[in-house]
Write an enzyme that holds these catalytic residues in place. Structure first.
Site, short mmCIF file in Angstrom:
data_model
loop_
_atom_site.label_atom_id
_atom_site.label_comp_id
_atom_site.label_asym_id
_atom_site.label_seq_id
_atom_site.Cartn_x
_atom_site.Cartn_y
_atom_site.Cartn_z
N SER A 190 -14.87 -5.10 -10.36
CA SER A 190 -14.32 -4.40 -11.54
C SER A 190 -13.47 -3.21 -11.13
O SER A 190 -12.43 -2.94 -11.74
CB SER A 190 -15.47 -3.95 -12.44
OG SER A 190 -16.23 -5.05 -12.89
N THR A 191 -13.89 -2.49 -10.11
CA THR A 191 -13.15 -1.32 -9.64
C THR A 191 -11.78 -1.71 -9.09
O THR A 191 -10.88 -0.88 -9.05
CB THR A 191 -13.97 -0.58 -8.57
OG1 THR A 191 -15.25 -0.27 -9.12
CG2 THR A 191 -13.31 0.72 -8.15
N LYS B 282 -25.75 -8.29 -8.13
CA LYS B 282 -25.37 -6.90 -8.35
C LYS B 282 -25.64 -6.61 -9.81
O LYS B 282 -25.03 -7.20 -10.70
CB LYS B 282 -23.89 -6.66 -8.05
CG LYS B 282 -23.45 -5.23 -8.40
CD LYS B 282 -21.94 -5.05 -8.37
CE LYS B 282 -21.57 -3.63 -8.80
NZ LYS B 282 -20.10 -3.42 -8.89
N SER C 62 -25.41 -3.88 -12.63
CA SER C 62 -24.79 -2.61 -12.98
C SER C 62 -25.28 -2.05 -14.30
O SER C 62 -24.74 -1.07 -14.80
CB SER C 62 -23.26 -2.78 -13.04
OG SER C 62 -22.74 -3.14 -11.79
N GLY D 246 -25.84 -1.52 -8.97
CA GLY D 246 -24.41 -1.50 -9.24
C GLY D 246 -23.80 -0.13 -9.37
O GLY D 246 -22.63 0.00 -9.74
#
Length: 321
Positions: free
Chosen positions: A71-72, A190, A192, A216
């Protein structure tokens, strides 16, 4: 899209490689990973030179590896070819002893399988697959289990589940995770969501499987270690890599008081570059810390002067600026 040729090649050629991958059960993903940002030029083109520079600087920290196109990395704003090229360039810059986990999630199962196979071809060691969410009302446990099972069946590399409800509006249910943890090519998750109770429950219910849980976010990293997580994929590691790795060491060596003090100092800056100001905030902070942050792709906008000042205070008030 690789289309029918990919599907044909998977049916014919992947079975041997996949069985070899599954036989030894799997890749150890324990450790800390920065989910790497995608640098853009002023004209919104991917800046592969700056990507390499950032990876070289991040490579000085004791990370287990790197997550590329999470996402980053603004993956929803990149074309399929850009996503693959970013991973390919990253693989060239990342030492071979560091894992490269590539985000390969798409909305359809077929597209996800194709992207997953392509990510393996350009050098990914494992893939991280976000929950499909556009039709979230129909994304039951059964639908998600079917989706991930098909991807894992056809992936030549291990699969990590990815639940990020803040972005998708969909939290991968515990029962689905437990079922999927039994698949020989699904190695971890993961998570988040920030629900430490859920993280602990996943650890507990998958304890008989060779399955690992990664937090996450650094905001709940200490708590996640306390309930059995083995590491984290933490956006803040893009700017405070040494400190996030230090928190990992303190937890692993049982220095809980020191870990608690460090965790407290990381909560506000972490919230600032995730929930409060998001990727524009993280990229601005990267510029302050000697990396290349640069602009985001539209429709993400740069911070206002007021937001930038608030972001700076969250770091300076905790002693990081």
């Amino acid at each position: 899209m690789l289309g029918r040729q990919i599907w044909a090649s998977m049916r014919q050629g992947l079975s041997r490689g996949l069985s070899r991958n599954m036989k030894g059960k799997k890749v150890d993903i324990a450790g800390i990973y920065p989910p790497v940002t995608t640098p853009f030029t002023a004209t919104a083109e991917v800046d592969y030179g700056k990507l390499e520079e950032n990876l070289n600087k991040l490579g000085t920290f004791p990370f287990r590896g790197f997550v590329i196109q999470g996402s980053t990395g603004e993956f929803p704003f990149l074309t399929s070819s850009e996503r693959l090229e970013v991973v390919s360039r990253a693989r060239q810059a990342i030492p071979k002893d560091k894992l490269l986990i590539a985000g390969s999630g798409c909305e359809s199962t077929q597209a996800t399988v194709e992207m997953t196979v392509s990510m393996a071809q350009v050098g990914a060691d494992a893939v991280m697959v976000v929950t499909p969410c556009y039709y979230r009302g129909r994304m039951s446990s059964a639908a998600l289990i079917h989706h991930y099972t098909k991807v894992a069946d056809l992936s030549p590399i291990p699969v990590v589940l990815y639940s990020v409800p803040a972005n998708t509006g969909l939290d991968l249910p515990v029962d689905a995770v437990v079922t999927l943890s039994q698949h020989p090519n699904i190695i971890g998750i993961k998570d988040s969501g920030g629900d430490v109770t859920k993280i602990g429950l996943i650890v507990h219910k998958t304890s008989k499987q060779d399955f690992q849980v990664l937090a996450g976010s650094v905001g709940f990293l200490l708590a996640s270690y306390a309930v059995g997580a083995v590491g984290g994929i933490c956006g803040l590691a893009n700017v405070l890599g040494a400190q996030v790795c230090q928190l990992e060491r303190l937890c692993l060596t049982g220095q809980w008081e020191a870990a608690q003090m460090l965790q407290h100092r990381l909560i506000e800056p972490n919230t600032a570059v995730t929930r409060r100001f998001g990727i524009p905030g993280l990229k601005k902070t990267m510029d302050w810390f000697g990396y290349y942050g640069g602009p985001c792709r539209a429709p993400l906008q740069e911070l206002s002067p007021t937001e930038e000042e608030a972001l700076r205070l969250d770091f300076s008030n905790n002693g990081w600026l």
